[in-house]
Write an enzyme that holds these catalytic residues in place. Structure first.
Site, PDB file in Angstrom:
ATOM      1  N   ARG A  28       0.836  -1.208   0.000  1.00 15.88           N
ATOM      2  CA  ARG A  28       0.000   0.000   0.000  1.00 15.88           C
ATOM      3  C   ARG A  28       0.871   1.259   0.000  1.00 15.88           C
ATOM      4  NH1 ARG A  28      -1.740   3.314   4.274  1.00 15.88           N
ATOM      5  NH2 ARG A  28      -3.793   4.271   3.990  1.00 15.88           N
ATOM      6  N   GLY A 109      12.783 -12.000   2.197  1.00 17.38           N
ATOM      7  CA  GLY A 109      13.886 -12.282   3.118  1.00 17.38           C
ATOM      8  C   GLY A 109      15.158 -12.623   2.379  1.00 17.38           C
ATOM      9  N   ASP A 135      11.488 -13.847  10.640  1.00 19.55           N
ATOM     10  CA  ASP A 135      12.701 -14.327  11.328  1.00 19.55           C
ATOM     11  C   ASP A 135      13.611 -13.214  11.851  1.00 19.55           C
ATOM     12  OD1 ASP A 135      11.711 -16.753  10.584  1.00 19.55           O
ATOM     13  OD2 ASP A 135      13.259 -17.209   9.103  1.00 19.55           O
ATOM     14  N   ARG A 262       2.978 -16.829  11.224  1.00 18.87           N
ATOM     15  CA  ARG A 262       3.149 -16.077   9.984  1.00 18.87           C
ATOM     16  C   ARG A 262       1.915 -15.250   9.627  1.00 18.87           C
ATOM     17  NH1 ARG A 262       6.682 -19.453   6.518  1.00 18.87           N
ATOM     18  NH2 ARG A 262       5.190 -19.245   4.847  1.00 18.87           N
TER      19      ARG A 262
END
Ligand code: F6P
Length: 329
Positions: A28, A109, A135, A262
């Protein structure tokens, strides 16, 4: 995709690897910053898979309405082997060129940035990264998008498990995610008042845990919560629990939190981080930066070259490990 007006600019955006709460807030922010700058945004579905397959769509304001609070990613994500090959990256570059897309923003990641670094260098298509991973192991940023939500999700679970642990007088092993990073375990363990932390690199953890439990249980304690970092071995808490229960003749229960960590609505911290990094990534592109990740270090947005980002993993700092050792025993 529509024809581009001459002189205008178009950036593609994708999310890749494990989804993380706050990715939508970043999408966004990217869209809104680009809109202000008169830049078109192309959404790329399913991460690098969609990039290789040319699965693009022109983003409109309606795509980013009411998504700030949503977990997951509206663009979808994937872990793909194909982007590791030169052919996969070349096909992706051709797809972008054919669609008139001048630059790429990737949110993900470690694995995402390895691919992005090669793509940026080989194709010359300016690529900018944003760290999104529960993580929190990505160099070049103090926090990655999704970590704060994940530790709060783990904390909520630990608090609930504590209720039943106390009621039954039981030993619980709560396994949390994080793969090569122990930070979710360390921070949720500290915040949840865990009685013990088992981290994969601590080879003496089971002996130390048995010693500690046997002394506290002989002193009258009837419950305990042990937070286990999954490391590279998801499900490891079952064998740890069995060994400890057998050695001490104490019944135990195992809860593997898994992918619950998650999902869910991102916390305010994750949304604000996503907003800052999403806007900064767009501005970085307009200022001519490429091959860099926009992260936040000591409250300032910093652009770190991909080669530095992919060199290693952020490890927990010694002071937080010391803190955990003092408080979780
Ligand atoms: O990298 C994020 C992460 O959730 C790790 O904490 C975990 O080990 C891994 O992804 C799980 O991956 P997958 O969703 O592919 O099972």
């Amino acid at each position: 995709m529509k024809e581009k007006t001459p002189g205008s600019s178009r950036i593609g955006v994708l999310t890749s690897g494990g989804d993380a709460p706050g990715m939508n807030a970043a999408i966004r922010a990217i869209y809104r910053a680009a809109y202000e700058l008169d830049i078109e945004v192309a959404g790329i579905r399913r991460g690098y898979t969609g990039l290789i397959e040319g699965d693009f769509f022109r983003m409109e304001r309606s795509h980013v309405v009411n998504i700030i609070h949503l977990g997951g990613t509206i663009l979808g994500t994937s872990r793909t082997e194909e982007f590791k090959s030169w052919e996969g990256r070349q096909r992706s570059a051709e797809n972008l060129q054919n669609a008139g897309i001048d630059a790429l923003i990737v949110i993900g990641g470690d694995g995402t940035f390895k691919g992005a670094a090669r793509f940026n260098d080989e194709t010359g298509i300016p690529t900018i990264g944003i760290p999104g991973s529960i993580d929190n192991d990505i160099p070049g940023t103090d926090f990655s998008i999704g970590f704060d939500t994940a530790i709060n999700t783990a904390l909520e679970a630990i608090d609930k498990i504590r209720d039943t642990a106390i009621s039954h007088g039981r030993l619980f092993f709560v396994e949390v995610m994080g793969r090569s990073s122990d930070l979710i375990a360390i921070e949720s363990g500290i915040a949840g008042g865990a009685e013990f932390l088992v981290l994969p690199e601590d080879k003496n953890a089971i002996n130390d845990l048995c010693t500690q439990l046997s002394s506290s249980f002989s002193a009258g304690k009837r419950y305990a919560i042990v937070v286990v970092a999954e490391g590279n071995n998801p499900g490891c808490s079952f064998s740890i629990a069995k060994e400890v229960s057998d050695r001490l003749s104490i019944e135990s229960r195992v809860v593997v939190l898994g992918h619950i960590q998650r999902g869910g609505s991102p916390t305010a911290r994750d949304r604000v981080l996503a907003a800052k990094l999403g806007v900064s990534a767009v501005y970085a592109y307009t200022k001519g930066h490429a091959g860099v990740m926009a992260g936040e270090l000591k409250r300032s947005v910093v652009l770190t070259p991909f080669d530095k980002v992919i060199m290693g993993r952020n490890k927990p700092e010694q002071n937080i490990i010391r803190l955990a050792k003092i408080l979780t025993k």
